[in-house]
Design a protein around this motif. Structure first.
Motif, short mmCIF file in Angstrom:
data_model
loop_
_atom_site.label_atom_id
_atom_site.label_comp_id
_atom_site.label_asym_id
_atom_site.label_seq_id
_atom_site.Cartn_x
_atom_site.Cartn_y
_atom_site.Cartn_z
N ASP A 196 9.30 6.39 4.35
CA ASP A 196 10.08 7.16 3.37
C ASP A 196 9.82 8.66 3.43
OD1 ASP A 196 11.00 4.71 2.60
OD2 ASP A 196 10.01 4.70 0.64
N ILE A 197 8.58 9.07 3.64
CA ILE A 197 8.24 10.50 3.64
C ILE A 197 8.17 11.05 5.06
CG2 ILE A 197 6.46 12.19 3.05
CD1 ILE A 197 5.76 10.37 0.64
N TYR A 198 7.54 10.29 5.96
CA TYR A 198 7.27 10.80 7.30
C TYR A 198 8.25 10.30 8.37
CZ TYR A 198 3.14 12.27 4.86
OH TYR A 198 2.29 12.84 3.94
N ASN A 199 9.16 9.42 7.98
CA ASN A 199 10.20 8.92 8.90
C ASN A 199 9.63 8.35 10.19
OD1 ASN A 199 12.38 9.61 7.16
ND2 ASN A 199 12.07 11.74 7.77
N GLU A 200 8.54 7.64 10.08
CA GLU A 200 7.91 7.00 11.25
C GLU A 200 8.16 5.50 11.19
OE1 GLU A 200 6.40 8.02 13.98
OE2 GLU A 200 6.58 10.14 13.49
N MET A 248 0.84 -1.20 0.00
CA MET A 248 0.00 0.00 0.00
C MET A 248 0.88 1.26 0.00
SD MET A 248 -2.97 -1.23 2.58
CE MET A 248 -4.55 -1.34 1.77
N PRO A 249 0.48 2.28 -0.77
CA PRO A 249 1.29 3.50 -0.84
C PRO A 249 1.55 4.14 0.52
CG PRO A 249 -0.46 3.54 -2.50
CD PRO A 249 -0.69 2.34 -1.64
N ALA A 250 0.59 4.09 1.42
CA ALA A 250 0.77 4.70 2.75
C ALA A 250 1.84 3.97 3.56
CB ALA A 250 -0.55 4.72 3.50
N THR A 251 1.98 2.67 3.34
CA THR A 251 2.99 1.91 4.08
C THR A 251 4.38 2.41 3.75
OG1 THR A 251 1.54 -0.03 3.99
CG2 THR A 251 3.85 -0.42 4.56
N GLN A 252 4.63 2.62 2.47
CA GLN A 252 5.93 3.14 2.03
C GLN A 252 6.13 4.57 2.50
OE1 GLN A 252 7.58 0.66 0.53
NE2 GLN A 252 9.41 1.90 0.68
#
Length: 131
Positions: free
Chosen positions: A89-93, A81-85
């Motif tokens: 990758d984007i939010y560093n969580e 799922m895009p949110a998983t990545q």
């Protein structure tokens, strides 16, 4: 608390969550619209507890609507799922549950990890000036 979340009947969504879409988020940010991203997954018990403790409250839902916040449900149920990545990758969580509020008048976002942050979210939403 986890057992309570699993045993209680599901509540209807008070918030009109939009599916995770980076382009939609970027567009909202460009238009100076606040964005609330709720990272969650079907298998995440803590996420279900946060849903019931925070997002099933009418006062929270009303503020999200009144302040014209774009509510995004970032589903991380599977790795594809895009949110998983985006979570890493984007939010560093490193994991979920996490909610992120992006406000137009702030350089940094506001983040909550865990399940009990309703008052902090309300306080942050109340600072949003309606244009």
């Amino acid at each position: 608390i986890g057992g309570w979340a699993l045993l209680a009947p599901p509540q209807p969504d008070l918030i009109d969550w939009q599916p995770y879409d980076r382009a939609v988020i970027d567009q909202a940010i460009e238009e100076d619209r606040p964005v609330l991203i709720k990272f969650t997954a079907d298998w995440c018990v803590s996420c279900q507890v946060a849903e019931r403790i925070v997002y099933s409250r009418s006062d929270v839902a009303d503020l999200i609507e009144q302040k014209n916040v774009l509510p995004i449900k970032a589903d991380t149920t599977t790795r594809e799922m895009p949110a998983t990545q985006a979570l890493s990758d984007i939010y560093n969580e490193p994991g979920i549950p996490v909610s992120i509020l992006i406000l137009p008048d702030r350089d940094d976002d506001i983040r909550w990890r865990g399940v009990s942050f309703a008052q902090e979210l309300k306080d942050s939403l109340e600072t949003i000036r309606n244009e």
